[in-house]
Design a protein around this motif. Structure first.
Motif, PDB file in Angstrom:
ATOM      1  N   LEU A   1       0.818  -1.209   0.000  1.00 30.76           N
ATOM      2  CA  LEU A   1       0.000   0.000   0.000  1.00 30.76           C
ATOM      3  C   LEU A   1       0.856   1.265   0.000  1.00 30.76           C
ATOM      4  CD1 LEU A   1      -2.798   1.246   0.067  1.00 30.76           C
ATOM      5  CD2 LEU A   1      -2.718   1.107   2.547  1.00 30.76           C
ATOM      6  N   MET A   2       1.844   1.315   0.856  1.00 24.87           N
ATOM      7  CA  MET A   2       2.678   2.522   0.936  1.00 24.87           C
ATOM      8  C   MET A   2       3.450   2.759  -0.359  1.00 24.87           C
ATOM      9  SD  MET A   2       2.064   4.137   3.633  1.00 24.87           S
ATOM     10  CE  MET A   2       3.400   5.307   3.597  1.00 24.87           C
TER      11      MET A   2
ATOM     12  N   ALA B   1       7.042   2.743 -11.620  1.00 29.72           N
ATOM     13  CA  ALA B   1       7.559   3.334 -10.373  1.00 29.72           C
ATOM     14  C   ALA B   1       7.126   2.502  -9.166  1.00 29.72           C
ATOM     15  CB  ALA B   1       7.068   4.769 -10.228  1.00 29.72           C
ATOM     16  N   TRP B   2       5.861   2.049  -9.168  1.00 36.68           N
ATOM     17  CA  TRP B   2       5.379   1.251  -8.039  1.00 36.68           C
ATOM     18  C   TRP B   2       6.138  -0.068  -7.939  1.00 36.68           C
ATOM     19  CZ3 TRP B   2       2.983  -3.579  -8.605  1.00 36.68           C
ATOM     20  CH2 TRP B   2       2.688  -4.194  -7.394  1.00 36.68           C
ATOM     21  N   TRP B   3       6.311  -0.758  -9.063  1.00 35.33           N
ATOM     22  CA  TRP B   3       6.981  -2.052  -9.040  1.00 35.33           C
ATOM     23  C   TRP B   3       8.409  -1.902  -8.515  1.00 35.33           C
ATOM     24  CZ3 TRP B   3       5.969  -6.771  -8.413  1.00 35.33           C
ATOM     25  CH2 TRP B   3       6.859  -7.772  -8.742  1.00 35.33           C
ATOM     26  N   THR B   4       9.091  -0.879  -8.978  1.00 32.13           N
ATOM     27  CA  THR B   4      10.454  -0.624  -8.510  1.00 32.13           C
ATOM     28  C   THR B   4      10.462  -0.344  -7.009  1.00 32.13           C
ATOM     29  OG1 THR B   4      11.018   0.284 -10.680  1.00 32.13           O
ATOM     30  CG2 THR B   4      12.501   0.805  -8.854  1.00 32.13           C
ATOM     31  N   ALA B   5       9.535   0.495  -6.560  1.00 34.38           N
ATOM     32  CA  ALA B   5       9.456   0.826  -5.132  1.00 34.38           C
ATOM     33  C   ALA B   5       9.109  -0.400  -4.295  1.00 34.38           C
ATOM     34  CB  ALA B   5       8.423   1.929  -4.911  1.00 34.38           C
ATOM     35  N   PHE B   6       8.181  -1.225  -4.785  1.00 30.10           N
ATOM     36  CA  PHE B   6       7.764  -2.401  -4.023  1.00 30.10           C
ATOM     37  C   PHE B   6       8.896  -3.409  -3.874  1.00 30.10           C
ATOM     38  CE2 PHE B   6       5.695  -6.603  -3.715  1.00 30.10           C
ATOM     39  CZ  PHE B   6       5.103  -6.423  -2.482  1.00 30.10           C
TER      40      PHE B   6
ATOM     41  N   ALA C   1      10.724  -1.923  -1.070  1.00 28.49           N
ATOM     42  CA  ALA C   1       9.946  -1.768   0.163  1.00 28.49           C
ATOM     43  C   ALA C   1       9.671  -3.087   0.876  1.00 28.49           C
ATOM     44  CB  ALA C   1       8.624  -1.059  -0.143  1.00 28.49           C
ATOM     45  N   PHE C   2       9.325  -4.126   0.138  1.00 26.67           N
ATOM     46  CA  PHE C   2       8.934  -5.379   0.788  1.00 26.67           C
ATOM     47  C   PHE C   2      10.064  -5.994   1.616  1.00 26.67           C
ATOM     48  CE2 PHE C   2       8.060  -9.986   0.781  1.00 26.67           C
ATOM     49  CZ  PHE C   2       6.926  -9.957   1.560  1.00 26.67           C
TER      50      PHE C   2
END
Length: 65
Positions: free
Chosen positions: A4-5, A31-36, A39-40
């Motif tokens: 989520l974040m 961008a989300w995939w890279t961040a996830f 992040a995970f």
């Protein structure tokens, strides 16, 4: 939490950086995939440390009451 974040923050930051162009969803997904991916594992590593620090702070506050 990491899902989520990273989703929300990558959307906000992408919009701030490029606006909302026609291909915004593709930019956001990348961008989300890279961040996830970052992040995970970070959450898995950092969560136990944060829990220990939080427990110590709670005990210290309860001790001073």
């Amino acid at each position: 939490m990491a899902l989520l974040m990273s989703f929300l923050m990558s959307g906000v930051i992408s919009a701030m950086n490029v606006g909302i162009p026609e291909n915004f969803l593709i930019i956001w997904f990348h961008a989300w995939w890279t961040a996830f991916i970052i992040a995970f594992p970070s959450v898995l590593f950092v969560s136990p440390i944060v829990r220990r620090i939080t427990n110590k702070l709670i005990r210290a506050v309860e001790h001073h009451k």
